[in-house]
Motif scaffolding. Structure first.
Motif, PDB file in Angstrom:
ATOM      1  N   ASP A 375       0.970  -1.203  -0.382  1.00 51.21           N
ATOM      2  CA  ASP A 375       0.129  -0.236   0.203  1.00 51.21           C
ATOM      3  C   ASP A 375       0.924   1.098   0.198  1.00 51.21           C
ATOM      4  O   ASP A 375       2.226   1.218   0.755  1.00 51.21           O
ATOM      5  CB  ASP A 375      -1.002  -0.157   1.374  1.00 51.21           C
ATOM      6  CG  ASP A 375      -2.289  -0.854   1.797  1.00 51.21           C
ATOM      7  OD1 ASP A 375      -1.899  -1.379   0.649  1.00 51.21           O
ATOM      8  OD2 ASP A 375      -2.847  -0.314   2.435  1.00 51.21           O
ATOM      9  N   ARG A 389       0.538  -1.540  11.276  1.00 46.14           N
ATOM     10  CA  ARG A 389      -0.233  -2.183  10.499  1.00 46.14           C
ATOM     11  C   ARG A 389       0.405  -2.282   9.190  1.00 46.14           C
ATOM     12  O   ARG A 389       0.229  -1.366   8.715  1.00 46.14           O
ATOM     13  CB  ARG A 389      -1.848  -2.499  10.295  1.00 46.14           C
ATOM     14  CG  ARG A 389      -2.996  -3.748   9.905  1.00 46.14           C
ATOM     15  CD  ARG A 389      -3.774  -4.026   9.583  1.00 46.14           C
ATOM     16  NE  ARG A 389      -4.246  -2.296   9.271  1.00 46.14           N
ATOM     17  CZ  ARG A 389      -4.954  -1.778   8.666  1.00 46.14           C
ATOM     18  NH1 ARG A 389      -5.852  -1.962  10.354  1.00 46.14           N
ATOM     19  NH2 ARG A 389      -5.695  -0.326   8.201  1.00 46.14           N
ATOM     20  N   VAL A 422      -7.842 -10.417   3.514  1.00 49.43           N
ATOM     21  CA  VAL A 422      -9.420 -10.192   3.225  1.00 49.43           C
ATOM     22  C   VAL A 422      -9.356 -11.395   2.512  1.00 49.43           C
ATOM     23  O   VAL A 422      -8.777 -11.351   1.327  1.00 49.43           O
ATOM     24  CB  VAL A 422      -9.396  -8.920   2.462  1.00 49.43           C
ATOM     25  CG1 VAL A 422     -10.930  -8.955   2.129  1.00 49.43           C
ATOM     26  CG2 VAL A 422      -9.194  -8.195   4.041  1.00 49.43           C
ATOM     27  N   GLY A 423     -11.126 -12.498   2.893  1.00 46.98           N
ATOM     28  CA  GLY A 423     -11.730 -13.229   2.236  1.00 46.98           C
ATOM     29  C   GLY A 423     -10.701 -14.122   1.727  1.00 46.98           C
ATOM     30  O   GLY A 423     -11.296 -15.057   0.777  1.00 46.98           O
ATOM     31  N   ASP A 425      -9.603 -18.632   2.679  1.00 46.76           N
ATOM     32  CA  ASP A 425     -10.989 -19.743   2.784  1.00 46.76           C
ATOM     33  C   ASP A 425     -11.007 -20.420   3.868  1.00 46.76           C
ATOM     34  O   ASP A 425     -11.871 -20.814   4.430  1.00 46.76           O
ATOM     35  CB  ASP A 425     -10.644 -20.245   1.685  1.00 46.76           C
ATOM     36  CG  ASP A 425     -10.987 -19.352   0.340  1.00 46.76           C
ATOM     37  OD1 ASP A 425     -12.425 -19.417  -0.342  1.00 46.76           O
ATOM     38  OD2 ASP A 425      -9.549 -19.339  -0.631  1.00 46.76           O
ATOM     39  N   GLU A 435      -7.883 -19.982  -1.700  1.00 50.37           N
ATOM     40  CA  GLU A 435      -8.058 -21.226  -3.263  1.00 50.37           C
ATOM     41  C   GLU A 435      -8.209 -20.445  -3.968  1.00 50.37           C
ATOM     42  O   GLU A 435      -8.121 -18.955  -4.844  1.00 50.37           O
ATOM     43  CB  GLU A 435      -9.334 -21.637  -2.766  1.00 50.37           C
ATOM     44  CG  GLU A 435      -9.252 -22.811  -1.910  1.00 50.37           C
ATOM     45  CD  GLU A 435     -10.956 -23.559  -2.141  1.00 50.37           C
ATOM     46  OE1 GLU A 435     -11.583 -23.078  -2.905  1.00 50.37           O
ATOM     47  OE2 GLU A 435     -10.782 -24.447  -1.321  1.00 50.37           O
ATOM     48  N   ARG A 442      -5.846 -14.664  -8.537  1.00 51.71           N
ATOM     49  CA  ARG A 442      -6.883 -13.919  -7.983  1.00 51.71           C
ATOM     50  C   ARG A 442      -5.936 -12.825  -6.844  1.00 51.71           C
ATOM     51  O   ARG A 442      -4.444 -13.398  -6.736  1.00 51.71           O
ATOM     52  CB  ARG A 442      -7.324 -15.027  -7.039  1.00 51.71           C
ATOM     53  CG  ARG A 442      -8.521 -14.726  -5.574  1.00 51.71           C
ATOM     54  CD  ARG A 442      -9.266 -15.358  -4.683  1.00 51.71           C
ATOM     55  NE  ARG A 442      -9.782 -15.111  -3.781  1.00 51.71           N
ATOM     56  CZ  ARG A 442     -10.231 -16.274  -2.378  1.00 51.71           C
ATOM     57  NH1 ARG A 442      -9.750 -17.005  -2.795  1.00 51.71           N
ATOM     58  NH2 ARG A 442     -10.505 -15.505  -1.965  1.00 51.71           N
ATOM     59  N   GLU A 443      -6.759 -12.300  -6.636  1.00 49.90           N
ATOM     60  CA  GLU A 443      -6.433 -10.400  -5.990  1.00 49.90           C
ATOM     61  C   GLU A 443      -6.918 -11.381  -4.372  1.00 49.90           C
ATOM     62  O   GLU A 443      -8.391 -10.896  -4.325  1.00 49.90           O
ATOM     63  CB  GLU A 443      -6.110  -9.981  -6.926  1.00 49.90           C
ATOM     64  CG  GLU A 443      -5.893  -8.657  -6.651  1.00 49.90           C
ATOM     65  CD  GLU A 443      -5.742  -7.240  -6.823  1.00 49.90           C
ATOM     66  OE1 GLU A 443      -5.016  -6.767  -8.158  1.00 49.90           O
ATOM     67  OE2 GLU A 443      -6.953  -6.277  -6.575  1.00 49.90           O
ATOM     68  N   ARG A 445      -6.513  -9.336  -0.651  1.00 50.08           N
ATOM     69  CA  ARG A 445      -5.741  -7.997   0.585  1.00 50.08           C
ATOM     70  C   ARG A 445      -5.245  -8.387   1.547  1.00 50.08           C
ATOM     71  O   ARG A 445      -5.529  -9.054   2.415  1.00 50.08           O
ATOM     72  CB  ARG A 445      -6.638  -7.026   0.571  1.00 50.08           C
ATOM     73  CG  ARG A 445      -5.830  -5.742   1.205  1.00 50.08           C
ATOM     74  CD  ARG A 445      -6.906  -4.494   1.325  1.00 50.08           C
ATOM     75  NE  ARG A 445      -6.810  -3.428   2.377  1.00 50.08           N
ATOM     76  CZ  ARG A 445      -5.171  -3.123   2.578  1.00 50.08           C
ATOM     77  NH1 ARG A 445      -5.563  -3.013   0.936  1.00 50.08           N
ATOM     78  NH2 ARG A 445      -5.670  -1.691   3.235  1.00 50.08           N
ATOM     79  N   LEU A 447      -3.239  -8.012   5.510  1.00 46.25           N
ATOM     80  CA  LEU A 447      -2.642  -7.351   6.255  1.00 46.25           C
ATOM     81  C   LEU A 447      -1.929  -7.867   7.090  1.00 46.25           C
ATOM     82  O   LEU A 447      -2.082  -9.234   8.099  1.00 46.25           O
ATOM     83  CB  LEU A 447      -4.183  -6.740   7.090  1.00 46.25           C
ATOM     84  CG  LEU A 447      -5.287  -6.327   5.907  1.00 46.25           C
ATOM     85  CD1 LEU A 447      -6.152  -6.120   7.041  1.00 46.25           C
ATOM     86  CD2 LEU A 447      -5.042  -4.618   5.571  1.00 46.25           C
TER      87      LEU A 447
ATOM     88  N   THR B 103     -18.343 -11.213   1.508  1.00 45.79           N
ATOM     89  CA  THR B 103     -17.302 -11.174   1.600  1.00 45.79           C
ATOM     90  C   THR B 103     -16.438 -12.699   1.662  1.00 45.79           C
ATOM     91  O   THR B 103     -15.517 -12.801   1.704  1.00 45.79           O
ATOM     92  CB  THR B 103     -16.574 -11.122   3.586  1.00 45.79           C
ATOM     93  OG1 THR B 103     -17.278 -11.613   4.550  1.00 45.79           O
ATOM     94  CG2 THR B 103     -16.490  -9.356   3.633  1.00 45.79           C
ATOM     95  N   GLN B 104     -18.212 -13.655   2.219  1.00 40.69           N
ATOM     96  CA  GLN B 104     -16.774 -14.544   1.661  1.00 40.69           C
ATOM     97  C   GLN B 104     -16.773 -15.554   0.524  1.00 40.69           C
ATOM     98  O   GLN B 104     -17.164 -16.652  -0.070  1.00 40.69           O
ATOM     99  CB  GLN B 104     -18.664 -15.496   2.616  1.00 40.69           C
ATOM    100  CG  GLN B 104     -17.164 -15.460   4.014  1.00 40.69           C
ATOM    101  CD  GLN B 104     -18.056 -15.581   5.111  1.00 40.69           C
ATOM    102  OE1 GLN B 104     -19.018 -16.074   5.131  1.00 40.69           O
ATOM    103  NE2 GLN B 104     -18.527 -15.269   6.436  1.00 40.69           N
ATOM    104  N   GLN B 106     -15.548 -15.248  -3.561  1.00 42.09           N
ATOM    105  CA  GLN B 106     -14.530 -14.657  -4.242  1.00 42.09           C
ATOM    106  C   GLN B 106     -15.156 -13.489  -5.544  1.00 42.09           C
ATOM    107  O   GLN B 106     -14.703 -13.249  -5.479  1.00 42.09           O
ATOM    108  CB  GLN B 106     -14.007 -16.242  -4.748  1.00 42.09           C
ATOM    109  CG  GLN B 106     -12.581 -16.159  -4.228  1.00 42.09           C
ATOM    110  CD  GLN B 106     -11.976 -17.258  -5.343  1.00 42.09           C
ATOM    111  OE1 GLN B 106     -11.566 -16.955  -6.389  1.00 42.09           O
ATOM    112  NE2 GLN B 106     -11.327 -18.378  -4.771  1.00 42.09           N
ATOM    113  N   LEU B 109     -16.755 -10.964  -4.128  1.00 40.47           N
ATOM    114  CA  LEU B 109     -16.301 -10.237  -3.023  1.00 40.47           C
ATOM    115  C   LEU B 109     -15.265  -9.199  -3.380  1.00 40.47           C
ATOM    116  O   LEU B 109     -15.195  -7.973  -3.081  1.00 40.47           O
ATOM    117  CB  LEU B 109     -14.981 -10.713  -1.871  1.00 40.47           C
ATOM    118  CG  LEU B 109     -13.504  -9.799  -1.357  1.00 40.47           C
ATOM    119  CD1 LEU B 109     -14.535  -9.117  -0.284  1.00 40.47           C
ATOM    120  CD2 LEU B 109     -13.048 -10.918  -0.490  1.00 40.47           C
ATOM    121  N   GLN B 110     -14.696  -9.663  -5.016  1.00 40.14           N
ATOM    122  CA  GLN B 110     -13.257  -8.946  -6.175  1.00 40.14           C
ATOM    123  C   GLN B 110     -14.458  -7.646  -6.743  1.00 40.14           C
ATOM    124  O   GLN B 110     -13.686  -6.946  -6.405  1.00 40.14           O
ATOM    125  CB  GLN B 110     -13.386 -10.227  -6.647  1.00 40.14           C
ATOM    126  CG  GLN B 110     -12.083  -9.310  -7.694  1.00 40.14           C
ATOM    127  CD  GLN B 110     -11.266 -10.736  -8.012  1.00 40.14           C
ATOM    128  OE1 GLN B 110     -11.945 -12.098  -8.213  1.00 40.14           O
ATOM    129  NE2 GLN B 110     -10.197 -10.664  -8.597  1.00 40.14           N
TER     130      GLN B 110
END
Lengths: 487, 292
Positions: A375, A389, A422-423, A425, A435, A442-443, A445, A447, B103-104, B106, B109-110
């Motif tokens: 960031d 953070r 974030v997100g 699995d 995943e 796949r992007e 975020r 932290l 948020t769950q 994929q 969320l994207q």
């Protein structure tokens, strides 16, 4: 160059611009003509039919052996699949191609120009059509001078029709490399193909028609940079299409030279029949020596050998030879042919070296990838509990054809560091598991929070490591963790 | 030009001259190059075709429309409508899904993060900064300090209805002006401010009765800010425990805020943005890392 000194004095005008003279190459037959036909069939065969070869990559992948899929940013070559960031494979191929060109040149001059260059191959094909429709050299010269009769119009129309058909097919084959070939052919036939396909077919039909039908040898002589480079790269050991003037001169008609020989006077084998000149596709008189216009296709060798056979002289008055050997023959020495010499060995070694690097990287290719972007705004965030953070945008690539899970670990941080994605699995031992779907990226975020920033410098080097869950494939990349500490 | 002047022919080139002469140099009247001339004619023809096909000539209160009926405003509107329609497949799912579900998933969320980022830049960045770090008077959305709550639902409510906004459902907190309304004396404000500063680790004045300040705090402030200065998010009373205050971290800033508090306003977005965008913004702001 025409003298123009008279113009100022005499006052009569003279054209300062001379159009290139039209060349009417005559048909010939022989070894090099057969080589050229063979190579024409092979190279054009590959070009026109390669898109139709199928290759099974599974249900969700394109089934075309050679395909450049612009829409999904993938290139396929049989078992190889290349992503845009791996375009350096193309760089490697280009390096090999250029060194191969140098090697050909060091061995036997302009092999590329004479036999393999698309300009030569398509011009050869167009000339064949021209010859079939309008006849050989003499008939074509006569036809050009004829008034516009019905017969002439019919011949011309037939020729241009076939030229345009070939040109259209050339453009048509080109677009098939960028889309599923059978589907696109059907779309083209039913006028449902995307506009860009028609545009590219139009462009390549035009260029093929113009370059192979009209511009021909002028492309080689005026447009192509390779003859200039080639002239600088050649050496006295390289084989070139050479007129052996030591044997051919003094030239003269068959009768004249026989008389000279009978009187014990020097008489050459060249009977000045101009066959070498008339078969030449670039209009070169090879007897003037090596020259930029000569693409070294060897057709003059065929033409001359045919004449030599007819007049009962040994063939090879024009042959692949070197200037050095002509000098040696004059001095009464044996000719030498040094194919294996420093230059050719170095070129071959370079090709092998670059090829080996490419093979090695291809065999050890990563099937996963990670890229991290720290960031910039904000560089770090102080939390109410005093921890710091850092935020990162992490992109994971999965180049396999099935969904895979990757465990993310950030190395180089104190043990009580918290890593969240974030997100994500799930997590394993505090490490996020992410995943990624088949053949995609796949992007996420990420932290990273550390409570012990006061002991940390302003910038701490860290390593982002992803470990694939089943096979354990590991990929890493480096970044930094920023804190408000001392520099 | 007329033919009255003598057509002088240049001896060397055999070309007629124009009759223009400068110090003995005469201009030759060579024709324009043909290729140039034909391109010029072609552009003239093209211009006439263009007049017929496209909007071109201005009239008094209108313009010639052209037979093709081309209209850039309509094209832009159509492109916008197509964009909305293309996004509908995701936007509809976003509206239907709960914030946690977004948020769950994929894909959702994207989409929400991308949509949220764009909407944040357009609507929120002017106050909260392009990175969401805020400024004095404008809360930092990156850290874990929340005035009205940092859970997904809290953020969503704040986004929908705003704070001290025109919206009737908006969040409303009103700190009394202890100095301006003369609820406390200057000395009392001094004492209570020093007490808060002492608890937040801010340097205090030398000879101030902190015990008196604590009593004043418990009588006047604790109802909203809590017995331990922890704040109460339901009424929008911020935690005073650590010095990351909205209106400044110095003792003077604290005194100023006690004496005459400033109460910032955030608009409600429910009337300005569509529901999918507001939900996307919620997820995006939550993803900064401070979300709870």
């Amino acid at each position: 160059m025409s003298a123009d000194t008279e113009t100022h004095e005499g006052g009569h005008s003279e054209e300062w611009f001379a159009s290139a003279k039209k060349i009417y190459p005559m048909a010939t037959h022989g070894l090099f003509r057969r080589i050229k036909w063979t190579l024409l069939f092979i190279t054009l065969g590959i070009y026109y039919f390669l898109p139709f070869i199928r290759y099974d990559r599974g249900p969700d992948a394109p089934g075309q052996a050679v395909l450049i899929d612009m829409e999904h940013a993938r290139a396929y070559f049989f078992f190889i699949e290349i992503w845009p960031q791996e375009v350096y494979y193309l760089t490697g191929l280009l390096i090999i191609a250029s060194i191969a060109l140098f090697l050909m040149n060091a061995v036997a001059g302009r092999i590329w120009c004479g036999y393999l260059c698309p300009q030569t191959v398509w011009t050869d094909l167009f000339l064949w059509v021209e010859r079939k429709v309008e006849g050989d050299r003499r008939e074509r010269i006569a036809l050009d001078k004829d008034p516009w009769t019905f017969g002439k119009i019919r011949k011309r129309a037939t020729k241009h029709f076939f030229w345009l058909m070939i040109a259209w097919w050339t453009g048509g084959a080109w677009v098939l490399y960028f889309n599923d070939a059978p589907t696109l052919v059907w779309q083209l036939l039913t006028f449902q193909a995307p506009m860009i396909a028609y545009v590219w077919i139009g462009i390549l039909t035009t260029t093929t028609y113009l370059l192979a039908g009209f511009m021909r040898e002028q492309v080689c002589i005026y447009m192509c940079p390779w003859p200039r480079i080639q002239a600088a790269l050649t050496d006295e050991k390289a084989l070139n299409v050479t007129y052996r003037w030591d044997r051919g001169e003094p030239r003269g008609s068959l009768k004249h030279n026989k008389e000279l020989a009978a009187q014990g006077m020097p008489a050459g084998d060249c009977i000045d029949c101009y066959q070498c000149f008339q078969v030449c596709p670039t209009g070169v008189d090879i007897r003037k020596g090596m020259q930029l216009d000569c693409i070294q296709c060897g057709l003059c060798i065929d033409a001359c050998d045919n004449i030599m056979n007819k007049i009962g002289k040994p063939t090879g008055l024009i042959a692949y030879d070197t200037d050095e050997n002509i000098e040696r023959r004059i001095e009464g020495k044996e000719p030498v042919y040094d194919i294996v010499r420093v230059r050719t060995v170095v070129y071959a070694a370079l090709i092998a070296f670059v090829g080996a690097i490419m093979l090695f990287t291809l065999l050890n290719r990563d099937f996963a990838d990670i890229s991290v972007l720290h960031d910039r705004n904000p560089v770090f965030v102080e939390q109410s509990d005093g921890s710091v953070r850092n935020g990162y945008t992490v992109r994971l690539s999965n180049k396999r054809r099935h969904t895979r899970a990757f465990m993310l670990h950030v190395e180089g941080m104190p043990p009580n560091t918290l890593v969240e994605a974030v997100g994500a699995d799930s997590t394993f031992a505090g490490r996020p598991i992410i995943e990624v779907g088949p053949d995609t990226t796949r992007e996420v975020r990420v932290l990273v929070s550390s409570p012990s920033w006061e002991k940390m410098p302003q910038s701490t080097p860290v390593t982002f490591r992803i470990t694939e869950s089943v096979m354990g494939e590991v990929v890493t990349t480096k970044d930094t963790f920023k804190a408000p500490g001392e520099p | 030009m007329s033919d009255t002047h003598n057509k002088e022919v240049d001896q060397i080139s055999g070309v007629e001259t124009t009759g223009h002469e400068w110090d003995g140099l005469k201009e030759l009247n060579n024709p324009l190059p043909k290729w140039w001339l034909y391109i010029f004619y072609a552009t003239v023809v093209w211009a006439v075709i263009y007049w017929v096909l496209y909007p071109s000539w201005p009239l008094v209160s209108s313009y010639t429309k052209g037979v093709l009926g081309a209209n850039q405003r309509q094209e832009a509107t159509a492109a916008y409508d197509k964009g909305v329609a293309d996004r509908a497949q995701f936007a509809d799912k976003i509206v239907a899904a709960s914030l946690e579900a977004i948020t769950q998933d994929q894909d959702l969320l994207q989409y929400a993060l991308a949509n949220g980022q764009a909407a944040f830049g357009d609507n929120c960045a002017p106050c909260h900064g392009s990175g969401g770090t805020g400024a004095e008077g404008y809360p930092n959305l990156q850290d874990d300090t929340w005035i009205w709550g940092g859970k997904l639902d809290d953020i969503h409510t704040t986004l929908l209805y705003g704070i001290r906004s025109d919206n009737d459902d908006g969040r409303f907190g009103d700190m009394p002006a202890f100095g301006a309304d003369e609820l406390l004396t200057r000395e009392e404000i001094n004492q209570v401010s020093n007490f808060v500063a002492s608890r937040a680790g801010v340097e205090t004045d030398a000879d101030v009765d902190l015990a008196a300040g604590q009593v004043l705090y418990e009588d006047n402030c604790a109802a909203c800010h809590g017995d331990n200065l922890e704040g109460i998010q339901e009424v929008g009373a911020p935690s005073l425990m650590s010095a990351n205050y909205l209106y400044g971290n110095s003792l003077d800033d604290i005194k100023a805020q006690v004496a005459a508090p400033r109460n910032g306003v955030m608009p409600g977005w429910v009337e300005r943005l569509d529901p999918a965008t507001i939900k996307s913004l919620t997820v995006y702001v939550h993803s900064f890392g401070g979300g709870q």
